[in-house]
Design a protein around this motif. Structure first.
Motif, PDB file in Angstrom:
ATOM      1  N   PRO A   1       0.809  -1.224   0.000  1.00 59.44           N
ATOM      2  CA  PRO A   1       0.000   0.000   0.000  1.00 59.44           C
ATOM      3  C   PRO A   1       0.843   1.275   0.000  1.00 59.44           C
ATOM      4  CG  PRO A   1      -0.791  -1.552   1.655  1.00 59.44           C
ATOM      5  CD  PRO A   1       0.482  -2.104   1.113  1.00 59.44           C
ATOM      6  N   ASP A   2       1.995   1.266   0.655  1.00 59.00           N
ATOM      7  CA  ASP A   2       2.850   2.452   0.667  1.00 59.00           C
ATOM      8  C   ASP A   2       3.419   2.736  -0.722  1.00 59.00           C
ATOM      9  OD1 ASP A   2       2.411   2.863   3.391  1.00 59.00           O
ATOM     10  OD2 ASP A   2       4.171   1.679   3.970  1.00 59.00           O
ATOM     11  N   LYS A   3       3.830   1.699  -1.432  1.00 59.11           N
ATOM     12  CA  LYS A   3       4.359   1.866  -2.787  1.00 59.11           C
ATOM     13  C   LYS A   3       3.253   2.326  -3.731  1.00 59.11           C
ATOM     14  CE  LYS A   3       7.964   1.347  -4.319  1.00 59.11           C
ATOM     15  NZ  LYS A   3       9.029   2.340  -4.649  1.00 59.11           N
ATOM     16  N   LEU A   4       2.046   1.788  -3.543  1.00 58.80           N
ATOM     17  CA  LEU A   4       0.917   2.230  -4.359  1.00 58.80           C
ATOM     18  C   LEU A   4       0.654   3.714  -4.129  1.00 58.80           C
ATOM     19  CD1 LEU A   4      -1.320   1.630  -6.381  1.00 58.80           C
ATOM     20  CD2 LEU A   4      -2.760   0.917  -4.453  1.00 58.80           C
ATOM     21  N   ASP A   5       0.692   4.163  -2.868  1.00 55.48           N
ATOM     22  CA  ASP A   5       0.521   5.591  -2.571  1.00 55.48           C
ATOM     23  C   ASP A   5       1.575   6.422  -3.298  1.00 55.48           C
ATOM     24  OD1 ASP A   5      -1.694   5.286  -0.919  1.00 55.48           O
ATOM     25  OD2 ASP A   5      -0.513   5.276   0.936  1.00 55.48           O
ATOM     26  N   GLU A   6       2.806   5.936  -3.302  1.00 54.37           N
ATOM     27  CA  GLU A   6       3.912   6.651  -3.939  1.00 54.37           C
ATOM     28  C   GLU A   6       3.725   6.768  -5.452  1.00 54.37           C
ATOM     29  OE1 GLU A   6       8.602   5.706  -4.849  1.00 54.37           O
ATOM     30  OE2 GLU A   6       7.739   4.899  -2.994  1.00 54.37           O
ATOM     31  N   LEU A   7       3.226   5.706  -6.077  1.00 59.37           N
ATOM     32  CA  LEU A   7       3.113   5.663  -7.532  1.00 59.37           C
ATOM     33  C   LEU A   7       1.786   6.185  -8.078  1.00 59.37           C
ATOM     34  CD1 LEU A   7       4.588   2.089  -8.170  1.00 59.37           C
ATOM     35  CD2 LEU A   7       5.791   4.286  -8.277  1.00 59.37           C
ATOM     36  N   TRP A   8       0.778   6.239  -7.262  1.00 60.14           N
ATOM     37  CA  TRP A   8      -0.576   6.552  -7.709  1.00 60.14           C
ATOM     38  C   TRP A   8      -0.691   7.972  -8.243  1.00 60.14           C
ATOM     39  CZ3 TRP A   8      -4.720   3.706  -8.710  1.00 60.14           C
ATOM     40  CH2 TRP A   8      -5.939   4.372  -8.910  1.00 60.14           C
ATOM     41  N   SER A   9      -1.460   8.111  -9.314  1.00 54.20           N
ATOM     42  CA  SER A   9      -1.896   9.432  -9.787  1.00 54.20           C
ATOM     43  C   SER A   9      -3.365   9.284 -10.177  1.00 54.20           C
ATOM     44  CB  SER A   9      -1.066   9.910 -10.982  1.00 54.20           C
ATOM     45  OG  SER A   9      -1.513   9.337 -12.184  1.00 54.20           O
ATOM     46  N   ASP A  10      -4.078  10.387 -10.192  1.00 50.43           N
ATOM     47  CA  ASP A  10      -5.511  10.336 -10.504  1.00 50.43           C
ATOM     48  C   ASP A  10      -5.785   9.822 -11.913  1.00 50.43           C
ATOM     49  OD1 ASP A  10      -6.373  11.062  -8.008  1.00 50.43           O
ATOM     50  OD2 ASP A  10      -6.493  13.206  -8.466  1.00 50.43           O
ATOM     51  N   MET A  11      -4.791   9.829 -12.771  1.00 49.80           N
ATOM     52  CA  MET A  11      -4.950   9.291 -14.112  1.00 49.80           C
ATOM     53  C   MET A  11      -5.407   7.831 -14.072  1.00 49.80           C
ATOM     54  SD  MET A  11      -2.693   7.547 -16.876  1.00 49.80           S
ATOM     55  CE  MET A  11      -1.626   7.028 -15.622  1.00 49.80           C
ATOM     56  N   TYR A  12      -4.985   7.097 -13.045  1.00 48.09           N
ATOM     57  CA  TYR A  12      -5.338   5.678 -12.944  1.00 48.09           C
ATOM     58  C   TYR A  12      -6.823   5.455 -12.664  1.00 48.09           C
ATOM     59  CZ  TYR A  12      -0.426   4.436 -13.164  1.00 48.09           C
ATOM     60  OH  TYR A  12       0.865   4.265 -13.585  1.00 48.09           O
ATOM     61  N   LYS A  13      -7.545   6.493 -12.254  1.00 50.32           N
ATOM     62  CA  LYS A  13      -8.990   6.342 -12.022  1.00 50.32           C
ATOM     63  C   LYS A  13      -9.724   5.961 -13.305  1.00 50.32           C
ATOM     64  CE  LYS A  13      -9.357   9.461  -8.084  1.00 50.32           C
ATOM     65  NZ  LYS A  13      -9.921  10.734  -7.586  1.00 50.32           N
ATOM     66  N   ILE A  14      -9.116   6.269 -14.446  1.00 53.46           N
ATOM     67  CA  ILE A  14      -9.694   5.869 -15.731  1.00 53.46           C
ATOM     68  C   ILE A  14      -9.790   4.340 -15.812  1.00 53.46           C
ATOM     69  CG2 ILE A  14      -9.286   5.841 -18.242  1.00 53.46           C
ATOM     70  CD1 ILE A  14      -7.777   8.524 -17.847  1.00 53.46           C
ATOM     71  N   TYR A  15      -8.807   3.663 -15.255  1.00 54.88           N
ATOM     72  CA  TYR A  15      -8.724   2.204 -15.338  1.00 54.88           C
ATOM     73  C   TYR A  15      -9.303   1.501 -14.117  1.00 54.88           C
ATOM     74  CZ  TYR A  15      -5.372   3.618 -18.893  1.00 54.88           C
ATOM     75  OH  TYR A  15      -4.772   4.212 -19.967  1.00 54.88           O
ATOM     76  N   PHE A  16      -9.265   2.201 -12.979  1.00 64.04           N
ATOM     77  CA  PHE A  16      -9.688   1.578 -11.729  1.00 64.04           C
ATOM     78  C   PHE A  16     -10.753   2.458 -11.070  1.00 64.04           C
ATOM     79  CE2 PHE A  16      -5.237   0.378 -12.438  1.00 64.04           C
ATOM     80  CZ  PHE A  16      -5.378  -0.992 -12.535  1.00 64.04           C
ATOM     81  N   GLU A  17     -12.037   2.081 -11.254  1.00 62.84           N
ATOM     82  CA  GLU A  17     -13.147   2.873 -10.750  1.00 62.84           C
ATOM     83  C   GLU A  17     -13.096   3.070  -9.241  1.00 62.84           C
ATOM     84  OE1 GLU A  17     -16.859   1.278 -12.055  1.00 62.84           O
ATOM     85  OE2 GLU A  17     -16.265   1.304 -14.157  1.00 62.84           O
ATOM     86  N   GLY A  18     -12.566   2.100  -8.529  1.00 61.55           N
ATOM     87  CA  GLY A  18     -12.511   2.170  -7.076  1.00 61.55           C
ATOM     88  C   GLY A  18     -11.327   2.972  -6.546  1.00 61.55           C
ATOM     89  N   GLY A  19     -10.588   3.650  -7.455  1.00 64.30           N
ATOM     90  CA  GLY A  19      -9.427   4.411  -7.012  1.00 64.30           C
ATOM     91  C   GLY A  19      -8.358   3.489  -6.447  1.00 64.30           C
ATOM     92  N   LYS A  20      -7.584   4.004  -5.510  1.00 61.77           N
ATOM     93  CA  LYS A  20      -6.489   3.213  -4.934  1.00 61.77           C
ATOM     94  C   LYS A  20      -6.980   1.977  -4.183  1.00 61.77           C
ATOM     95  CE  LYS A  20      -4.300   6.683  -2.948  1.00 61.77           C
ATOM     96  NZ  LYS A  20      -3.341   7.420  -2.122  1.00 61.77           N
TER      97      LYS A  20
END
Length: 189
Positions: free
Chosen positions: A120-139
């Protein structure tokens, strides 16, 4: 579609062998030098091509978003657990990641082993809102899969950009001498 004359000419010289490029022995390049060169190429490329091996034994490449993170020997991507790419990596973790920046004359191919961690920490580091296009549930989307590529080796090519490369190729055609198309090196990581 007409073939690109620039790419055809580059292909002609590439077929002439490695002597078309200035190379230096691998022993002169330290791991730190290699990481610095690789990091500079990775930083300039927004999308990489990740190649996996399918269940049928075929190579399959797909674009992946390059993370805005300094390259340290590992590459990170975000994928989907239910994707063919993740299934390929789970079964056959040997992969290749390639980067291309033709306008700068920079190309990079990295071989490595894929891991599919949960962090989860690495996901927080890499995440950007652009990924919401692919993942409806966000992080918190249960289909998110981190992909870590531990690099084994790399080969890179660096030129002086398209204009300089064209000039060197034209000069080589006139003088019938191999042009200096930049540097090429293979490093073990």
């Amino acid at each position: 579609m007409e073939p690109d004359p620039f790419l055809q000419t580059v292909g002609h010289f590439a077929q002439a062998g490695r002597r078309a490029c200035h190379t230096r022995p691998m022993s002169e390049m330290t791991r730190e030098d290699a990481l610095e060169t690789i990091a500079s190429i990775v930083k300039d490329v927004k999308f990489a091509m990740l190649t996996t091996t399918t269940a049928e034994g075929h190579l399959h490449a797909r674009p992946m978003t390059t993370q805005e993170k300094e390259y340290d020997g590992d590459l990170w991507f975000i994928g989907a657990k239910d994707s063919e790419a993740v299934a390929d990596m789970r079964a056959r973790p040997q992969v290749n990641v390639s980067f291309s920046n033709p306008s700068k004359g920079s190309y990079l191919s990295i071989t490595g082993t894929a891991e599919l961690p949960t962090d989860p920490d690495k996901l927080d580091e890499l995440w950007s809102d652009m990924y919401k296009i692919y993942f409806e549930g966000g992080k918190q989307d249960p289909n998110i899969q981190l992909i870590k590529i531990s690099s084994h080796g790399a080969e890179f090519w660096e030129g002086d950009g398209k204009i300089r490369t064209l000039f060197e190729m034209a000069k080589g055609l006139v003088t019938r001498q191999q042009p200096d198309l930049g540097k090429n090196d293979t490093v073990k990581l």
